[in-house]
Motif scaffolding. Structure first.
Motif, PDB file in Angstrom:
ATOM      1  N   THR A 241       0.837  -1.204   0.000  1.00 46.94           N
ATOM      2  CA  THR A 241       0.000   0.000   0.000  1.00 46.94           C
ATOM      3  C   THR A 241       0.870   1.251   0.000  1.00 46.94           C
ATOM      4  O   THR A 241       1.893   1.307   0.683  1.00 46.94           O
ATOM      5  N   ASN A 242       0.445   2.261  -0.747  1.00 46.51           N
ATOM      6  CA  ASN A 242       1.103   3.569  -0.712  1.00 46.51           C
ATOM      7  C   ASN A 242       0.766   4.256   0.610  1.00 46.51           C
ATOM      8  O   ASN A 242      -0.409   4.410   0.960  1.00 46.51           O
ATOM      9  N   ILE A 243       1.791   4.650   1.345  1.00 46.54           N
ATOM     10  CA  ILE A 243       1.586   5.211   2.686  1.00 46.54           C
ATOM     11  C   ILE A 243       0.712   6.453   2.645  1.00 46.54           C
ATOM     12  O   ILE A 243      -0.219   6.616   3.449  1.00 46.54           O
ATOM     13  N   SER A 244       0.993   7.353   1.715  1.00 51.12           N
ATOM     14  CA  SER A 244       0.232   8.603   1.640  1.00 51.12           C
ATOM     15  C   SER A 244      -1.240   8.332   1.363  1.00 51.12           C
ATOM     16  O   SER A 244      -2.125   8.950   1.967  1.00 51.12           O
ATOM     17  N   GLN A 245      -1.505   7.375   0.466  1.00 51.60           N
ATOM     18  CA  GLN A 245      -2.893   7.042   0.163  1.00 51.60           C
ATOM     19  C   GLN A 245      -3.580   6.404   1.369  1.00 51.60           C
ATOM     20  O   GLN A 245      -4.749   6.673   1.659  1.00 51.60           O
ATOM     21  N   GLY A 246      -2.843   5.545   2.084  1.00 50.48           N
ATOM     22  CA  GLY A 246      -3.415   4.908   3.256  1.00 50.48           C
ATOM     23  C   GLY A 246      -3.806   5.925   4.319  1.00 50.48           C
ATOM     24  O   GLY A 246      -4.937   5.910   4.831  1.00 50.48           O
ATOM     25  N   PHE A 247      -2.897   6.820   4.646  1.00 48.87           N
ATOM     26  CA  PHE A 247      -3.198   7.797   5.694  1.00 48.87           C
ATOM     27  C   PHE A 247      -4.172   8.871   5.218  1.00 48.87           C
ATOM     28  O   PHE A 247      -4.896   9.453   6.031  1.00 48.87           O
ATOM     29  N   SER A 248      -4.215   9.140   3.927  1.00 50.46           N
ATOM     30  CA  SER A 248      -5.195  10.113   3.435  1.00 50.46           C
ATOM     31  C   SER A 248      -6.614   9.560   3.611  1.00 50.46           C
ATOM     32  O   SER A 248      -7.554  10.325   3.850  1.00 50.46           O
ATOM     33  N   ARG A 249      -6.773   8.228   3.507  1.00 50.53           N
ATOM     34  CA  ARG A 249      -8.089   7.637   3.760  1.00 50.53           C
ATOM     35  C   ARG A 249      -8.441   7.764   5.242  1.00 50.53           C
ATOM     36  O   ARG A 249      -9.592   8.056   5.585  1.00 50.53           O
ATOM     37  N   GLN A 250      -7.473   7.540   6.135  1.00 52.25           N
ATOM     38  CA  GLN A 250      -7.762   7.754   7.557  1.00 52.25           C
ATOM     39  C   GLN A 250      -8.176   9.201   7.799  1.00 52.25           C
ATOM     40  O   GLN A 250      -9.103   9.476   8.559  1.00 52.25           O
ATOM     41  N   ARG A 251      -7.515  10.131   7.129  1.00 53.25           N
ATOM     42  CA  ARG A 251      -7.804  11.547   7.313  1.00 53.25           C
ATOM     43  C   ARG A 251      -9.221  11.911   6.856  1.00 53.25           C
ATOM     44  O   ARG A 251      -9.823  12.842   7.374  1.00 53.25           O
ATOM     45  N   ARG A 252      -9.771  11.185   5.910  1.00 54.76           N
ATOM     46  CA  ARG A 252     -11.136  11.473   5.482  1.00 54.76           C
ATOM     47  C   ARG A 252     -12.139  11.129   6.580  1.00 54.76           C
ATOM     48  O   ARG A 252     -13.228  11.700   6.628  1.00 54.76           O
ATOM     49  N   PHE A 253     -11.751  10.198   7.448  1.00 57.24           N
ATOM     50  CA  PHE A 253     -12.648   9.808   8.536  1.00 57.24           C
ATOM     51  C   PHE A 253     -12.235  10.431   9.870  1.00 57.24           C
ATOM     52  O   PHE A 253     -13.069  10.551  10.768  1.00 57.24           O
ATOM     53  N   GLU A 254     -10.984  10.793  10.008  1.00 58.14           N
ATOM     54  CA  GLU A 254     -10.482  11.503  11.190  1.00 58.14           C
ATOM     55  C   GLU A 254      -9.643  12.683  10.694  1.00 58.14           C
ATOM     56  O   GLU A 254      -8.418  12.562  10.567  1.00 58.14           O
ATOM     57  N   PRO A 255     -10.281  13.814  10.388  1.00 61.73           N
ATOM     58  CA  PRO A 255      -9.533  14.951   9.834  1.00 61.73           C
ATOM     59  C   PRO A 255      -8.433  15.461  10.752  1.00 61.73           C
ATOM     60  O   PRO A 255      -7.427  15.997  10.283  1.00 61.73           O
TER      61      PRO A 255
END
Length: 633
Positions: A241-255
């Motif tokens: 998994t691309n790290i930035s993409q993974g954490f950007s998805r977390q950020r959509r649910f926990e800004p």
């Protein structure tokens, strides 16, 4: 809920509140600065998963020390509900199940704890940690707001969570955060009422200030169904998994709040018939460094995998049923036997760039011993040993009953009936609707004829005469631990059809093999082989026994049954797990040294299900063999 339980809950909550008020320790989420706060200061955890249920108690301290010396400041642990409540209402927190002792050892070692108490855990563990007795209610909807399921969950959590409250960091312990459920977004139910109920339950027992969190896979659907307000949403992903993409998805649910990868995969599981999984060590170190430089909190899953002793392995069912192997080595930084690997040293070097690690050498691998060859002798086939293995006798039933209906949840059960007519020519024996869960070993008058296997072998041929004894030994290979099919019943779930006849009038023998062997059978003399020459191997489910002579040492070792086919092994009454030599990839079973006696003969019992080699020898090696080139079946 009885009066004693209510009093216990009140007393625990009351004393817990006193500790919280009087203490000065704190652990919280700082949404403004996107981090955790420990005692008011920014905190980043570097954690590793270890399952106390997969590591013998006498090695807990060794494993925790190695994790601490690697540079970890926390460990993440699951609590398997079925490990502590195998039978409904009977709780076991002793020995290898002494969860509080494990927490205490972690605390003494200097490790914080991220607790994952379920009720569902997945973990490639039998039924994902849910107890099989739940399935006695045929229409129960697991992991939902179903009233039967919630009643059982409430009762279990009323036992478990009060024990955990005193171990919260804010109460002087070392638990900093608690996961609610596990990867719920991967489950079809998507029942927010269920998750709300769990949130309320956890807050009631642990306090409203406890950091509760969820963990879900790296897709929008999983994060949508698995997250809920009031529980911090974290994500899991591995080296693909691309790290930035993974954490950007977390950020959509926990800004706002800390970045958290709750399961960064250091390896992967094996199924019987798979190639042994491996994940590149350098890639793990590179990605770990990148996440730590982003101030992310990372838990490495697994840091030590351990072993699925006994019958505790789970299974998957995507297109077909696939059972998880006995070893849970996971290609982790600490091996199944707890040995530091090159992967661990690379991770240690990476962590050293971000925080001070403890001074001193890494504890070395524990010593191993190649004890050599042992020849086993045949005890007898299961059909001839029912007095020892099923002392309570059979249950009579017109049609087959499942393991769950018989209240035998693990291991093996024998179904016996008679052939309804003469079968001079091969006649098909069929279990319609794929109703054998999971393997059935068929014999007539004690002669092994073949087997049926879930999703693979749905028909075999039988010959015989009217009135001949038909025995069907059914093996539970582990309940599904992930996905929509975790309500995985075992045994003969439909009728067996022989030609045009539906087989009826069964004698069903629940087999308590583990209890018999733990009590000293067959070496105890309850049943001895007949006098004369050692009997050779026989086809079908047969017991063998032998002894490993003492040599003054009790070191770890690895048992190989290279020319044997498939079965189960016990040493000194302890169930080591399953072997399946001709399917692989695993070829050895881990034998922890403390199971062995340095001064007394060590009893070996093997249940070979299909066919032993002529030489009936096993060999103890000083290293594991977890990968083989055996062709897939």
């Amino acid at each position: 809920m009885d009066v004693n339980t209510i009093f216990l809950l009140f007393f625990t909550c009351f004393t817990g509140n006193i500790k919280s008020v009087s203490g000065t320790r704190s652990f919280s989420i700082d949404y403004e600065n996107n981090c955790f706060l420990k005692d008011g200061k920014p905190f980043q955890y570097i954690s590793g998963s270890i399952h106390y249920s997969r590591v013998p108690q006498y090695y807990w301290k060794d494993r925790l020390l190695k994790m601490y010396m690697t540079g970890l400041n926390a460990v993440q642990i699951y609590v398997p509900w079925n490990f502590h409540e195998e039978k409904q209402g009977v709780y076991n927190f002793s020995g290898d199940r002494d969860l509080e002792h494990f927490l205490d050892l972690a605390n003494q070692t200097g490790l914080l704890v991220i607790l994952r108490p379920g009720p569902y855990i997945c973990a490639e563990w039998e039924m994902g940690g849910l107890p099989a007795w739940l399935l006695q209610k045929p229409y129960i909807v697991l992991r939902s707001a179903d009233t039967d399921y919630l009643e059982a969950v409430n009762t279990w959590m009323a036992v478990l969570l009060p024990k955990m409250r005193k171990w919260l960091y804010t109460n002087g312990g070392n638990i900093i955060s608690v996961q609610v459920e596990n990867e719920y977004g991967s489950y079809y139910a998507c029942d927010y009422n269920y998750m709300r109920h769990l949130r309320t339950l956890f807050q009631y027992f642990l306090g409203e200030n406890t950091v509760l969190f969820t963990t879900d896979g790296n897709t929008d659907k999983e994060m949508t169904c698995g997250t809920l307000e009031g529980m911090y949403a974290t994500i899991d992903f591995g080296t693909d998994t691309n790290i930035s993409q993974g954490f950007s998805r977390q950020r959509r649910f926990e800004p706002r709040g800390p970045l958290v990868n709750s399961e960064f995969y250091t390896g992967w599981l094996d199924h019987w018939g798979d190639q042994h999984a491996e994940v590149d060590s350098q890639k793990i170190s590179t990605m770990l460094a990148e996440m730590l430089s982003m101030k992310a909190n990372v838990n490495m899953y697994m840091f030590e995998g351990g072993t699925n002793f006994g019958y505790w392995n789970g299974a998957d069912h995507d297109n077909r049923y696939r059972s998880v192997v006995t070893s849970y080595d996971y290609n982790a930084p600490l091996s199944e036997a707890g040995d530091p690997t090159e992967k661990l040293l690379n991770i240690q070097d990476t962590i050293r760039k971000f925080r001070d690690i403890p001074e001193g050498p890494m504890p070395p691998p524990l010593p191993k011993m190649a004890y050599g060859l042992v020849t086993l002798s045949m005890v007898g086939d299961i059909s001839s040993l029912l007095d020892e293995l099923s002392p309570q006798g059979p249950v009579k039933s017109h049609y087959p009953l499942s393991f769950e209906e018989m209240k035998q949840y693990y291991g093996f059960m024998l179904y016996r009936t008679k052939l309804p007519r003469d079968l001079p020519e091969s006649t098909p024996l069929i279990c319609p609707l794929n109703g054998v869960h999971d393997r059935a070993y068929v014999s007539v008058n004690g002669v092994f004829l073949g087997l049926l296997e879930r999703d693979r072998i749905l028909m075999m041929n039988v010959t015989g005469e009217q009135g001949d004894q038909l025995d069907v030994l059914v093996e539970n290979m582990g309940r599904v631990n992930f996905g929509s099919k975790i309500n995985d019943l075992k045994g003969l779930l439909t009728n067996l059809i022989l030609g045009t006849d539906v087989l009826k009038d069964w004698l069903i023998f629940p087999l308590d093999i583990d209890e018999a062997i733990a009590s000293g059978w067959p070496q105890s003399g309850l049943r001895q082989p007949p006098p004369g020459p050692v009997r050779g191997p026989s086809a079908g489910p047969v017991f063998y026994q032998g002894t490993l002579a003492p040599n003054g040492l009790a070191w770890d070792t690895f048992l190989r049954l290279g020319d044997w086919t498939k079965g189960q092994v016990w040493i000194n009454g302890v169930n080591l797990g399953r072997y399946w030599s001709n399917r692989g990839p695993q070829q050895t079973l881990y034998v922890p040294g403390p199971l062995l006696s340095p001064s007394q003969p060590n009893n070996i019992t093997v249940l070979e299900l299909e066919g032993a080699p002529l030489h009936t020898r096993v060999v103890f090696l000083d290293r594991p063999v977890l990968s083989s080139s055996v062709s897939k079946t």
